[in-house]
Design a protein around this motif. Sequence first.
Motif, PDB file in Angstrom:
ATOM      1  N   ASP A  73      32.653  96.621 -54.267  1.00 32.88           N
ATOM      2  CA  ASP A  73      31.402  96.082 -53.735  1.00 32.88           C
ATOM      3  C   ASP A  73      31.460  94.558 -53.681  1.00 32.88           C
ATOM      4  O   ASP A  73      32.149  93.905 -54.489  1.00 32.88           O
ATOM      5  CB  ASP A  73      30.222  96.510 -54.625  1.00 32.88           C
ATOM      6  N   PHE A  74      30.734  93.998 -52.729  1.00 39.70           N
ATOM      7  CA  PHE A  74      30.683  92.538 -52.596  1.00 39.70           C
ATOM      8  C   PHE A  74      29.697  91.984 -53.624  1.00 39.70           C
ATOM      9  O   PHE A  74      28.528  92.379 -53.652  1.00 39.70           O
ATOM     10  CB  PHE A  74      30.224  92.145 -51.189  1.00 39.70           C
ATOM     11  N   THR A  75      30.166  91.066 -54.442  1.00 35.16           N
ATOM     12  CA  THR A  75      29.274  90.423 -55.421  1.00 35.16           C
ATOM     13  C   THR A  75      28.672  89.145 -54.850  1.00 35.16           C
ATOM     14  O   THR A  75      27.615  88.683 -55.297  1.00 35.16           O
ATOM     15  CB  THR A  75      30.038  90.097 -56.716  1.00 35.16           C
ATOM     16  N   THR A  76      29.339  88.548 -53.865  1.00 30.72           N
ATOM     17  CA  THR A  76      28.794  87.428 -53.105  1.00 30.72           C
ATOM     18  C   THR A  76      28.796  87.831 -51.637  1.00 30.72           C
ATOM     19  O   THR A  76      29.534  88.742 -51.237  1.00 30.72           O
ATOM     20  CB  THR A  76      29.651  86.153 -53.295  1.00 30.72           C
ATOM     21  N   PRO A  77      27.977  87.187 -50.800  1.00 36.69           N
ATOM     22  CA  PRO A  77      27.899  87.614 -49.393  1.00 36.69           C
ATOM     23  C   PRO A  77      29.264  87.589 -48.700  1.00 36.69           C
ATOM     24  O   PRO A  77      29.977  86.584 -48.733  1.00 36.69           O
ATOM     25  CB  PRO A  77      26.943  86.596 -48.771  1.00 36.69           C
TER      26      PRO A  77
END
Length: 539
Positions: A73-77
Amino acid sequence: MTVRYSPSVYMQTHALYLLILIVNVLVCHSKIVRTNNGPIVGQDRGNYETFFGIPYALVDEENPFGRSLPHPDFTTPFNATDSSVKCPQLVPTESGILQCLRLNIYVPKSTNKNIPVFVYIHGGGFIFGSAGEYDAKHLVQHEIVVVTINYRMGPYGFFCLNTDTVPGNQGLKDQVTALRWIKRNIAAFGGDPDKVTIAGESYGGGSVDLHLYSENEKLFDKAIIQSGGADAEALIVEPNNNAAYTLAKTFDPTVKIQDALSLLAKQDPIEVMKAFRSSGMLLRACEERKQPNKKIEYFFTANSKALHCPLKVSGTHIMIGYTSKETFADFFKLANEAYGRDFFLEKIKNNFRLDEKTTKEAVQSVKSFYLGNKNISKDVMLELIDFTSDFMVNYPAERSVNRFLEQGAMVYKYLFSYIGNSPYKNIEGVGAHHTEELQYLFDWQTAGELRGEDNILMRDRMTKMWANFVKFGNPTLNESDLITVRWQQTSQNTKPYLDIDLQMKMKEKVYQNRMEFWNTFWRKYGKSRMPYPSEPARV
């Protein structure tokens, strides 16, 4: 105390501030979509937005020929701005990377939610092509979300080793993984996960046909098949359990068979694709052999090969068709080389298991039907185009239509005849060739910019009909200046179809005499058809 900055420290600090400024500008002027896999930043295109190069899965680099892994999953955009990522391929240039499982999303600016979704699967014979080649800026104007996807090709997508690590059809399973990502996340972009149309052309269309019979769950509600189908020549081939070993020996002639995959996994993907091309092997869709007590996800098995799955097909709205002269361009590319070959013998010998006497009989019947008493030469180019088009695309598509109708699908059938932007339009007997319609659906890289009133009209007409089908399951709800005819559903008796040209017309029984000939041919010789062709499909 005086603090002194060195020039290098100053430059680094300045660069950091500049980077922060650029990120802030991107975030401020682009929409952040919060998906189940984390935030994604797209690009504002005026009246629509794009989200390019989103990774929907990871290739397992220890076994890049097998099952993909979930992408973290992306933790930052995630900055979704790169549509250029391709899977490894050699055509038209050597390009592509291993971590290529990406998709592109086009979203109309709309206050509406739950907008129908159009998912496009590119063609290319399972050896070339990419999602980024199909710019959907015209389709998205019709209030649909458009998604284009990458999937692995060649040995990376179509080794069929019948092992638990590489059972086969991985490229098609990548497509399934992408569809599952869309099902899980498309609502965040305004799309309706329950109104998904899958579409494709050529082997992309063949992929769509196979999804209707695959072992996995149904992840779509409508389908569009353009110039393709499950019966298209060489879409499905004999499993080659030794394919990995054959390729590995080109890198190390002493390699042991059990070490072949691990050796190939360490090679440059472009070099693997070159070795594959040089090998002459045919790696396409295959029948996977189920293995007891193994937790393997299958796509296409002996059950699928029956091409009978009313649970998926019944009630499904399906658009299917082909161009009026599928192989026209191929004969011009081959030039004089084409006329030194016996296409009739090649096609029958490579696709039917007949003894020598029966082969001669079958070949003569086909040759007589298309050529009469004429010999193969440039003078019978149009007849050869009709034969190869019928054999490779047209009749296989008609077989798909028959299956769909028998299993309760709602079928809209077409013939694309428009040649307004064809480079061959001034040649006598010309027709629309394979891929001709794509330039009117997409801002397609290989076609160049469309110019001229008629060409723009055809683009507006095609995108409108395709979008109508995605939204309503009916490509022509109402007649208008743009769409001048009501597209009727196809039935078994009269087989109505829409002839797509400047003058739109409903007609019946496309190429009736030619299709009836192949019906008779298949009744006589069909039981001897090889389960899979022995040679690559080619004109």
